[in-house]
Design an enzyme around this catalytic site. Structure first.
Site, mmCIF file in Angstrom:
data_model
loop_
_atom_site.group_PDB
_atom_site.id
_atom_site.type_symbol
_atom_site.label_atom_id
_atom_site.label_comp_id
_atom_site.label_asym_id
_atom_site.label_seq_id
_atom_site.Cartn_x
_atom_site.Cartn_y
_atom_site.Cartn_z
ATOM 1 N N ARG A 196 0.897 -1.150 -0.143
ATOM 2 C CA ARG A 196 0.056 0.007 -0.018
ATOM 3 C C ARG A 196 0.824 1.444 -0.008
ATOM 4 O O ARG A 196 0.472 2.176 -0.610
ATOM 5 C CB ARG A 196 -0.831 0.166 1.204
ATOM 6 C CG ARG A 196 -2.191 -1.035 0.907
ATOM 7 C CD ARG A 196 -2.948 -1.281 1.997
ATOM 8 N NE ARG A 196 -3.947 0.066 2.024
ATOM 9 C CZ ARG A 196 -4.977 -0.005 1.006
ATOM 10 N NH1 ARG A 196 -5.210 -0.783 0.244
ATOM 11 N NH2 ARG A 196 -5.849 1.251 1.029
ATOM 12 N N ARG A 244 0.779 5.443 -8.019
ATOM 13 C CA ARG A 244 -0.363 5.888 -8.466
ATOM 14 C C ARG A 244 -0.090 7.268 -9.040
ATOM 15 O O ARG A 244 -0.824 7.679 -9.673
ATOM 16 C CB ARG A 244 -1.477 6.194 -7.402
ATOM 17 C CG ARG A 244 -2.171 4.523 -7.025
ATOM 18 C CD ARG A 244 -3.091 4.444 -5.915
ATOM 19 N NE ARG A 244 -3.795 3.192 -5.912
ATOM 20 C CZ ARG A 244 -4.059 2.626 -4.877
ATOM 21 N NH1 ARG A 244 -3.990 3.177 -3.664
ATOM 22 N NH2 ARG A 244 -4.820 1.553 -5.007
ATOM 23 N N ASN A 267 -6.533 4.232 -11.024
ATOM 24 C CA ASN A 267 -5.521 4.654 -10.356
ATOM 25 C C ASN A 267 -4.441 3.540 -10.244
ATOM 26 O O ASN A 267 -3.582 3.532 -9.505
ATOM 27 C CB ASN A 267 -6.018 4.999 -8.919
ATOM 28 C CG ASN A 267 -6.663 3.681 -8.282
ATOM 29 O OD1 ASN A 267 -6.710 2.555 -8.668
ATOM 30 N ND2 ASN A 267 -7.083 3.914 -6.866
ATOM 31 N N HIS A 304 -4.472 -2.179 -7.599
ATOM 32 C CA HIS A 304 -5.384 -2.349 -6.400
ATOM 33 C C HIS A 304 -4.353 -3.071 -5.248
ATOM 34 O O HIS A 304 -3.642 -3.852 -5.557
ATOM 35 C CB HIS A 304 -6.382 -3.136 -6.700
ATOM 36 C CG HIS A 304 -7.271 -3.654 -5.422
ATOM 37 N ND1 HIS A 304 -8.257 -2.994 -4.845
ATOM 38 C CD2 HIS A 304 -7.295 -4.751 -4.899
ATOM 39 C CE1 HIS A 304 -8.597 -3.674 -3.782
ATOM 40 N NE2 HIS A 304 -7.881 -4.873 -3.885
#
Length: 161
Positions: free
Chosen positions: A88, A108, A118, A121
């Protein structure tokens, strides 16, 4: 003993069309994670609706599920210590405009076009990772990885493309 985790990483259709971006992102994954599984897949309407079910009542749901059906995606099961947080962090903020200003070198910011497009995931928790891996990789035996709990997959009848 350290805590190994797994997560799902998904490269969205506009990225998969860009072979340079895919090459760069795979290299980044390989240098930061063990890649336990990888595949390219065409996301069906049923698969996208199941995958994004938690967003069903949100204004962007149809735009997101339609976009995910627009081409091939590349999916990966990643493993490392603190894998979810690490992936992340590499992805950066969900909203591309925020990513550009707060973390200009994240995935991103470099490859995202909009909040829906974006670039990628990543699962936001262990529970989400197990659910999402079960949807995208139903053939993957999660129980063989670091004693992970069984996936509860509410979408078992979905046919993969």
């Amino acid at each position: 003993m350290y805590n190994m985790e797994i997560t799902l990483a998904l490269l969205k259709p506009h990225i998969v069309r860009n072979t340079y971006a895919v090459h760069q992102l795979k290299a980044q994954m390989e240098s930061n994670f063990n890649i336990l599984a990888a595949k390219d897949l065409r996301v069906t309407k049923e698969l996208s609706e199941c995958f994004y079910v938690e967003h069903k009542d949100k204004f962007f749901y149809y735009r997101l599920t339609s976009f995910m059906q627009s081409g091939f995606c590349s999916a990966f099961i990643l493993q490392s210590e603190s894998c979810i947080q690490k992936w992340r962090q590499l992805m950066g903020p969900t909203k591309v405009f925020k990513a550009v200003y707060t973390d200009p070198n994240c995935i991103r910011a470099l490859y995202g076009l909009s909040d829906t497009r974006n670039a990628c995931h990543g699962s936001d928790s262990t529970v989400s990772a197990l659910r999402e891996i079960g949807i995208i990789f139903p053939e993957f035996d999660i129980s063989s990885v670091n004693n992970q709990s069984k996936v509860i997959n509410k979408c078992v009848h979905i046919k993969k493309a």
